[in-house]
Scaffold this motif. Structure first.
Motif, mmCIF file in Angstrom:
data_model
loop_
_atom_site.group_PDB
_atom_site.id
_atom_site.type_symbol
_atom_site.label_atom_id
_atom_site.label_comp_id
_atom_site.label_asym_id
_atom_site.label_seq_id
_atom_site.Cartn_x
_atom_site.Cartn_y
_atom_site.Cartn_z
ATOM 1 N N ASN A 356 0.817 -1.407 -0.249
ATOM 2 C CA ASN A 356 0.332 0.598 0.229
ATOM 3 C C ASN A 356 0.873 1.341 -0.306
ATOM 4 O OD1 ASN A 356 -2.321 -1.178 0.190
ATOM 5 N ND2 ASN A 356 -2.323 -1.065 2.641
ATOM 6 N N HIS A 358 4.036 2.334 -2.433
ATOM 7 C CA HIS A 358 4.782 2.797 -3.624
ATOM 8 C C HIS A 358 6.244 3.416 -3.254
ATOM 9 C CE1 HIS A 358 5.657 3.832 -7.501
ATOM 10 N NE2 HIS A 358 4.829 3.668 -8.045
ATOM 11 N N HIS A 360 8.105 4.956 -4.385
ATOM 12 C CA HIS A 360 8.077 6.790 -4.414
ATOM 13 C C HIS A 360 7.643 7.922 -3.280
ATOM 14 C CE1 HIS A 360 9.236 8.827 -8.896
ATOM 15 N NE2 HIS A 360 9.975 8.402 -7.809
ATOM 16 N N ASP A 361 6.479 6.688 -3.248
ATOM 17 C CA ASP A 361 5.762 8.441 -1.397
ATOM 18 C C ASP A 361 7.160 7.285 -0.231
ATOM 19 O OD1 ASP A 361 3.697 9.233 -2.634
ATOM 20 O OD2 ASP A 361 2.951 7.075 -3.128
ATOM 21 N N THR A 364 9.719 9.679 -0.343
ATOM 22 C CA THR A 364 9.766 11.428 -0.034
ATOM 23 C C THR A 364 9.311 11.262 1.299
ATOM 24 O OG1 THR A 364 8.104 12.053 -1.506
ATOM 25 C CG2 THR A 364 7.981 13.182 -0.066
ATOM 26 N N ILE A 365 8.756 10.218 2.360
ATOM 27 C CA ILE A 365 8.926 10.133 3.283
ATOM 28 C C ILE A 365 10.072 9.897 4.389
ATOM 29 C CG2 ILE A 365 7.304 8.307 5.107
ATOM 30 C CD1 ILE A 365 5.260 8.338 2.921
ATOM 31 N N GLN A 368 12.102 12.635 4.589
ATOM 32 C CA GLN A 368 11.713 14.105 5.287
ATOM 33 C C GLN A 368 12.318 13.601 6.731
ATOM 34 O OE1 GLN A 368 9.956 16.857 4.998
ATOM 35 N NE2 GLN A 368 10.137 16.830 2.755
ATOM 36 N N LEU A 419 1.160 5.988 7.419
ATOM 37 C CA LEU A 419 0.239 6.657 6.710
ATOM 38 C C LEU A 419 -0.674 6.209 5.728
ATOM 39 C CD1 LEU A 419 0.394 10.155 6.583
ATOM 40 C CD2 LEU A 419 1.949 9.513 4.710
ATOM 41 N N PHE A 420 0.007 5.176 5.216
ATOM 42 C CA PHE A 420 -0.698 4.855 4.691
ATOM 43 C C PHE A 420 -1.198 3.314 4.608
ATOM 44 C CE2 PHE A 420 2.546 6.658 1.972
ATOM 45 C CZ PHE A 420 1.730 7.438 0.870
ATOM 46 N N GLY A 421 -1.142 3.435 5.470
ATOM 47 C CA GLY A 421 -2.128 1.956 6.848
ATOM 48 C C GLY A 421 -2.059 0.375 6.457
#
Lengths: 421, 152
Positions: A356, A358, A360-361, A364-365, A368, A419-421
């Motif tokens: 769940n 990706h 790319h996400d 990014t996370i 951070q 965050l994405f569960g």
């Protein structure tokens, strides 16, 4: 009272030797886990490079003046060093290029292209980086030869049976990576080379990832060509190495024409210089090559030799494997996380996907949180297709990474997962 | 989670990622295009059935990151049933919103964007703007009869 022992978290290369590792990223200390893309540079090497540029610099192989001689000596000293790193038989087997990619293209164009005939085969593997696929496709298109790829098992190991079955009398070139950049699989280079030689094929080994992590012995492996990427070995960008067996390099036509690579030029006829100059047309990356020398001195210590180099690079490989093992054990506890690549022999790369989320996400996370990983297809689209994923996140481990970097990676992945569960 | 991440992954984005709207195949599409971001492998197909200057149906399919997939999902909601000319106008406003260098110019039309304003978090992360923009460029290519869209 029993005190919990502090976790040993001292990296093999002190982070403080690498100024960029002390940078704050998004307000967080940097956990740099993208060395497989490019490694950070030790300060002593960049300092030595600027000392050279400011005090010894001139063009090489040209002048009779003092500085030109100093610069030539500094440049050629590094050729001797690389000969030792690869255990080449002859210093003239070491060609400096502008990168690993150029090294592969040089062999494809100068060695393979004049020799290939329609129906000939070039055998690669599913693990290859685009830079060890596309140059071969270009010569295949030009000559009518065919590119064939040996399969891998689901765990990222090369399928030796499939590799063997795809070798035949038409196989003229076999090109494979020593260590997979996307998964970390270490290939049995010596065994594969022997199998390829048994059918009369010529072997190129892509050492982009092995250079900084493993002891390489081109004579023991039997490699015909072996290529290195220097910026992945803590050295400067814009420098690559091509090792080629002397008889092969001698028989090959030049790759590029220009200064340095000639013996005599008239408009009727040009005769070419001896090796290695024949393949180093134009002014080379002098400062970059000198920087490589300083970097090798940093890695192995002053006055190193073949034995101390092998010991040091083996120590680095073992250290990275330990850090990887710890990192994998932390990530394995995260529900829905899959580590891709579980071969018997693995280098310091952890390629993973999270259900769940990706890649790319994730990238990014993690950024951070100050954790730098590569997210994407790693220039290995055929491999991603084979694994059935569009992309992965990849944490790659170098000698300056420590266990705390792995803790921070796992914690950041955990927060992305929430965050994405 | 830091403030930046909340800004990027707003509830609207996460909701559309987890429960995509307008996802699927449109067998009687009159216009379609596939967009591909070679940098990251994101891939989006947009299918439209345009009738008498109006988007009767819109569907998206593909795979990609949360930003790309939720952008596509939100786009289908915004464009379903709208005249093509309005959709093209929205495309232009989205371009300005996502890519204008000048912050105040970018924010000029924000009130007219509704849920799409949630995509604005990418403005702080230049490498992710293409993720949000890929479905829109693909839509634009589909309308103009180009089969392959790209964001660079």
């Amino acid at each position: 009272m029993i005190q919990e022992l502090p976790k040993i978290s001292i990296s093999l290369f002190p982070k403080s030797d690498f100024p960029n590792l002390l940078t704050l990223v998004n307000g967080q200390p940097l956990a740099y886990l993208d060395s497989a893309a490019s490694a950070q540079k030790p300060h002593v090497a960049t300092e030595a490079t600027s000392m050279f540029v400011e005090h010894q610099y001139a063009n090489v192989h040209r002048g009779v003046h003092t500085l030109s001689q100093l610069a030539t000596d500094a440049y050629e000293r590094v050729r001797d060093q690389v000969k030792v790193v690869l255990n080449a038989a002859d210093r003239n087997e070491i060609i400096f290029t502008k990168g690993c990619t150029e090294s592969v293209n040089l062999v494809a164009q100068s060695f393979a292209r004049p020799m290939l005939r329609p129906g000939d085969e070039i055998l690669l593997t599913e693990l290859e980086h685009h830079s060890n696929i596309v140059p071969w496709q270009l010569v295949a298109q030009a000559t009518g030869a065919k590119v064939v790829a040996a399969r891998i098992h689901d765990n990222g190991e090369l399928d030796l049976e499939d590799f063997k079955s795809k070798l035949n009398a038409n196989t003229k070139i076999v090109a494979f990576t020593h260590i997979s950049n996307a998964l970390g699989t270490i290939l049995p280079a010596k065994e594969l080379t022997a199998m390829a030689h048994a059918v009369g094929a010529t072997v190129l080994i892509d050492g982009a990832q092995s250079g900084p992590h493993a002891a390489i012995d081109v004579q023991d492996i039997g490699a015909d060509f072996y290529v290195l990427s220097i910026h992945k070995m803590y050295g400067p960008t814009g420098v690559g190495v091509l090792f080629g067996k002397l008889n092969l390099l001698e028989a090959m036509p030049p790759y590029q024409g220009g200064g340095s690579m000639i013996r005599s030029v008239s408009f009727e006829e040009t005769t070419f210089a001896e090796l290695p100059a024949k393949f180093e047309a134009g002014t080379p990356n002098i400062a970059g090559v000198v920087g490589l020398g300083a970097t090798l001195d940093y890695i192995a210590g002053k006055n190193w030799n073949r034995e101390t180099w092998v010991n040091r690079i083996s120590e680095i490989g073992d250290y990275e494997a330990t850090v990887r093992e710890y990192g994998v054990s932390l990530l394995a506890e995260i529900d829905g996380l899959t580590v891709h690549g579980d071969a018997e022999e693995m280098a310091g790369i952890i390629s993973f996907t999270v259900k769940n989320a990706h890649p790319h996400d994730l990238g990014t996370i993690l950024d951070q949180h100050g954790v730098a990983v590569r997210a994407g297809h790693h220039c290995c689209q055929p491999l991603m297709h084979r694994l059935g994923v569009p992309a992965t996140a990849r944490a790659s481990i170098a000698a300056y990474n420590d266990l705390e970097d792995m803790d921070r990676l796992a914690a950041a992945v955990q927060s992305a997962k929430e965050l994405f569960g | 989670m830091s403030w930046d991440l909340r800004d990027l992954y707003q509830e609207t984005i996460l909701d559309h990622q987890k429960h995509p709207r307008g996802k699927g195949n449109l067998p009687d599409a009159t216009h379609s295009a596939t967009g591909f971001n070679p940098l990251c492998g994101d891939k989006v197909t947009i299918q439209l059935r345009i009738n008498d200057g109006k988007i009767d149906e819109i569907r998206f399919d593909g795979e990609g990151c949360a930003i790309c997939m939720s952008s596509a999902s939100m786009m289908t909601v915004s464009l379903q049933g709208t005249p093509v000319s309005d959709a093209e106008d929205l495309f232009q406003r989205i371009q300005k919103f996502l890519t204008a260098n000048d912050e105040s110019a970018a924010m000029e039309d924000i009130d007219s964007l509704g849920d799409l304003a949630a995509l604005g978090g990418v403005r702080r992360l230049p490498v992710r703007i293409k993720c949000a923009n890929l479905p829109w460029h693909t839509f634009n290519s589909a309308v103009h009869g180009e089969q392959n869209a790209k964001t660079e």
